[in-house]
Scaffold this motif. Structure first.
Motif, PDB file in Angstrom:
ATOM      1  N   ALA A   1       6.363  -0.409  -5.796  1.00 64.41           N
ATOM      2  CA  ALA A   1       7.199  -0.367  -7.012  1.00 64.41           C
ATOM      3  C   ALA A   1       6.527   0.408  -8.146  1.00 64.41           C
TER       4      ALA A   1
ATOM      5  N   ASN B   1       7.971  -9.195  -9.611  1.00 68.04           N
ATOM      6  CA  ASN B   1       8.184 -10.528  -9.061  1.00 68.04           C
ATOM      7  C   ASN B   1       7.072 -10.793  -8.021  1.00 68.04           C
TER       8      ASN B   1
ATOM      9  N   GLY C   1       7.470  -2.740  -1.379  1.00 67.87           N
ATOM     10  CA  GLY C   1       6.522  -1.646  -1.579  1.00 67.87           C
ATOM     11  C   GLY C   1       5.764  -1.762  -2.896  1.00 67.87           C
TER      12      GLY C   1
ATOM     13  N   LEU D   1       0.837  -1.202   0.000  1.00 69.94           N
ATOM     14  CA  LEU D   1       0.000   0.000   0.000  1.00 69.94           C
ATOM     15  C   LEU D   1       0.866   1.245   0.000  1.00 69.94           C
TER      16      LEU D   1
HETATM   17  P1  NAI Z   1       9.559  -0.448  -3.248  1.00 73.39           P
HETATM   18  O1  NAI Z   1       9.725  -1.753  -2.521  1.00 73.39           O
HETATM   19  O2  NAI Z   1       8.209  -0.197  -3.810  1.00 73.39           O
HETATM   20  O3  NAI Z   1      10.616  -0.365  -4.454  1.00 73.39           O
HETATM   21  C1  NAI Z   1      12.034  -0.390  -4.292  1.00 73.39           C
HETATM   22  C2  NAI Z   1      12.674  -0.972  -5.562  1.00 73.39           C
HETATM   23  O4  NAI Z   1      12.417  -2.382  -5.596  1.00 73.39           O
HETATM   24  C3  NAI Z   1      12.082  -0.400  -6.859  1.00 73.39           C
HETATM   25  O5  NAI Z   1      13.110  -0.322  -7.818  1.00 73.39           O
HETATM   26  C4  NAI Z   1      11.078  -1.455  -7.293  1.00 73.39           C
HETATM   27  O6  NAI Z   1      10.862  -1.507  -8.681  1.00 73.39           O
HETATM   28  C5  NAI Z   1      11.704  -2.735  -6.779  1.00 73.39           C
HETATM   29  N1  NAI Z   1      10.694  -3.746  -6.402  1.00 73.39           N
HETATM   30  C6  NAI Z   1       9.928  -3.763  -5.294  1.00 73.39           C
HETATM   31  N2  NAI Z   1       9.128  -4.817  -5.287  1.00 73.39           N
HETATM   32  C7  NAI Z   1       9.390  -5.507  -6.410  1.00 73.39           C
HETATM   33  C8  NAI Z   1       8.873  -6.715  -6.966  1.00 73.39           C
HETATM   34  N3  NAI Z   1       7.935  -7.442  -6.347  1.00 73.39           N
HETATM   35  N4  NAI Z   1       9.355  -7.131  -8.153  1.00 73.39           N
HETATM   36  C9  NAI Z   1      10.321  -6.435  -8.796  1.00 73.39           C
HETATM   37  N5  NAI Z   1      10.862  -5.275  -8.320  1.00 73.39           N
HETATM   38  C10 NAI Z   1      10.387  -4.826  -7.131  1.00 73.39           C
HETATM   39  O7  NAI Z   1       9.961   0.706  -2.208  1.00 73.39           O
HETATM   40  P2  NAI Z   1       9.792   2.296  -2.307  1.00 73.39           P
HETATM   41  O8  NAI Z   1      10.078   2.746  -3.708  1.00 73.39           O
HETATM   42  O9  NAI Z   1      10.610   2.832  -1.203  1.00 73.39           O
HETATM   43  O10 NAI Z   1       8.263   2.605  -1.930  1.00 73.39           O
HETATM   44  C11 NAI Z   1       7.224   2.815  -2.888  1.00 73.39           C
HETATM   45  C12 NAI Z   1       5.896   2.912  -2.146  1.00 73.39           C
HETATM   46  O11 NAI Z   1       5.640   1.672  -1.479  1.00 73.39           O
HETATM   47  C13 NAI Z   1       5.819   4.005  -1.067  1.00 73.39           C
HETATM   48  O12 NAI Z   1       4.541   4.621  -1.135  1.00 73.39           O
HETATM   49  C14 NAI Z   1       5.947   3.241   0.233  1.00 73.39           C
HETATM   50  O13 NAI Z   1       5.278   3.896   1.278  1.00 73.39           O
HETATM   51  C15 NAI Z   1       5.245   1.930  -0.111  1.00 73.39           C
HETATM   52  N6  NAI Z   1       5.683   0.787   0.701  1.00 73.39           N
HETATM   53  C16 NAI Z   1       4.723  -0.062   1.113  1.00 73.39           C
HETATM   54  C17 NAI Z   1       5.045  -1.195   1.842  1.00 73.39           C
HETATM   55  C18 NAI Z   1       3.955  -2.133   2.222  1.00 73.39           C
HETATM   56  O14 NAI Z   1       2.810  -1.921   1.875  1.00 73.39           O
HETATM   57  N7  NAI Z   1       4.250  -3.196   2.976  1.00 73.39           N
HETATM   58  C19 NAI Z   1       6.446  -1.500   2.210  1.00 73.39           C
HETATM   59  C20 NAI Z   1       7.404  -0.547   1.661  1.00 73.39           C
HETATM   60  C21 NAI Z   1       7.021   0.562   0.952  1.00 73.39           C
END
Ligand code: NAI
Length: 408
Positions: A330, A340, A328, A93
């Motif tokens: 992504a 993934n 997160g 989220l």
């Molecule tokens: P993120 O985890 O969304 O992304 C970080 C990097 O990892 C990006 O380059 C993304 O493309 C890659 N990535 C993440 N998950 C992936 C997957 N399943 N497959 C392939 N590549 C993947 O973290 P970021 O950018 O700091 O946060 C983006 C949003 O997500 C923010 O709004 C944040 O608040 C939220 N968030 C939500 C979480 C949750 O709901 N548990 C945990 C962490 C962040």
């Protein structure tokens, strides 16, 4: 779940054969990974139980999608549905950026009192890892989810609250702090520590694990982190009696060989844990820790076995549990069928274990392991695996489902 008033969902004897499970698709790549995960879940239940069991998936709103539909980021109906059914699963989220807006994930955990954040960490070859022997990592982190510095009690430098507190600390407690500081409060209690540690030991006994390590910084923070250590030992012996053994007794009376049916309790200083999990990961099994330590060590261990894209997670309380992808939203790859889906899929395996449907959980873990071993993987892994072939998120989930169904 069939029982309308689930009281302790971790003991799964009351789950019906046709449970309703609420899901939050999630923002960003939620639209990619949820359909992929659902395909795998349905295949695993079918392969495990034929037509005897089937999940009825119930979509509930939260995040951007929830806001667009209901005007609320976390509608009450969503929380009520999770309470009613006892189990839910969610994609990532977005945390809306804005003053006073707390993370939706933190709100879900706090409002449902999901006090144990559980993160199993194991290696799936050939996922690239930064260490030489990632296969030696097989741990489960139990992180306290409701107190510590995450209680959200802090005040900014220069605020009237800080001025008032500084005055009180000086006049009443003879504690003189710089006038410019910000202040945060770190509450940690015996009750909340003990319920977390008991949960960790229950898991250890149910899953034939050998040790629970209390990870703390009690050498510096004597009454908070030191309290965690002390209350952790108390909880273990008060609750499980002679089924628990200290490290000292293990070596003094059993020459270091653990008798069947017992679990060792150990404790380690947090910074030492970070070094030891790299040098001698086989010495760790279950790690129980306060909130902040748990936040750090969970992601560090996930990186040690190849990253957050595959690490599953669960947040569990006494009356309900929410299973979730640990990464997160992504936004850079959302809607492109590139993500993934492993983290959400493996979280679903944990959910089935929790419901007592371990056969489905095991099929999912085996299916993921076989699909990864074939090297036909999503973009985040393909270029990093020798001979890896890139497939889309949806194709990858079909490969996993085929693996599961072909073993029937
Ligand atoms: P993120 O985890 O969304 O992304 C970080 C990097 O990892 C990006 O380059 C993304 O493309 C890659 N990535 C993440 N998950 C992936 C997957 N399943 N497959 C392939 N590549 C993947 O973290 P970021 O950018 O700091 O946060 C983006 C949003 O997500 C923010 O709004 C944040 O608040 C939220 N968030 C939500 C979480 C949750 O709901 N548990 C945990 C962490 C962040």
């Amino acid at each position: 779940m069939a029982d309308p008033t689930p009281q302790d969902p971790i003991h799964a004897s009351r789950v019906s054969d046709r449970p309703t499970i609420p899901y939050i698709e999630g923002d960003g790549i939620g639209q990619d990974i949820w359909p992929a995960a659902k395909l795998v879940f349905d295949a695993a239940v079918k392969a495990a139980f034929g037509s005897k069991k089937k999940v009825a998936w119930l979509e509930v709103a939260a995040g951007e999608k929830g806001f667009a539909r209901t005007g609320e980021w976390l509608p009450d109906e969503t929380l009520n549905a999770i309470k009613t059914h006892g189990v839910a699963i969610k994609g990532p989220l977005t945390t809306p950026v804005g003053k006073g807006m707390r993370s939706l994930n933190v709100r879900i955990r706090q409002q449902l009192d999901l006090y144990a954040c559980i993160r199993p960490i194991r290696y799936y070859p050939p996922v690239p890892s930064p260490v030489s022997h990632p296969e030696r990592v097989d741990m489960v982190v139990f992180r306290e989810n409701t107190e510590d510095l995450y209680a959200g009690i802090e005040w900014d430098s220069g605020s009237w609250e800080v001025t008032k507190l500084l005055g009180l600390l000086k006049s009443e407690l003879n504690c003189d702090l710089p006038a410019s500081c910000s202040i945060g409060i770190k509450p940690m209690s015996p009750e909340k520590t003990k319920r977390l540690v008991i949960r960790a030991f229950e898991y250890a006994f149910e899953n034939n694990r050998k040790s629970v390590t209390l990870m703390h910084k009690g050498n510096i923070m004597k009454f908070t982190e030191g309290g965690f250590r002390k209350w952790g030992y108390e909880a273990a012996f008060e609750t499980f009696g002679d089924r628990v053994i200290t490290e000292e007794t293990l070596f003094e009376t059993h020459e270091g060989i653990l008798p069947d049916g017992l679990v060792v309790i150990k404790d380690r200083i947090a910074d030492m844990v970070f070094a030891e999990v790299l040098l001698r990961p086989e010495n760790f099994d279950i790690i129980a820790c306060p909130n902040l330590n748990g936040d750090y060590i969970s992601d560090a261990l996930a990186a040690q076995v190849g990253g957050l894209g595959i690490a599953p997670g669960a947040n569990i309380g006494d009356s309900c549990a929410v299973f979730e992808a640990t990464h997160g939203t992504a936004p850079d790859i959302a809607g492109k069928d590139l993500a993934n889906p492993c983290s959400l899929i493996l979280s679903g395996a944990m959910m089935f274990d929790h419901m007592g449907w371990q056969r489905a959980g095991n099929l999912i873990r085996d299916g993921v392991a076989k699909a990864l071993a074939q090297g036909r993987v999503t973009r985040d892994l393909a270029s990093r695996i020798k001979g890896g072939e890139e497939v889309t998120c949806s194709r990858f989930s079909r490969i996993i489902a085929e693996q599961i169904l072909s073993g029937q």
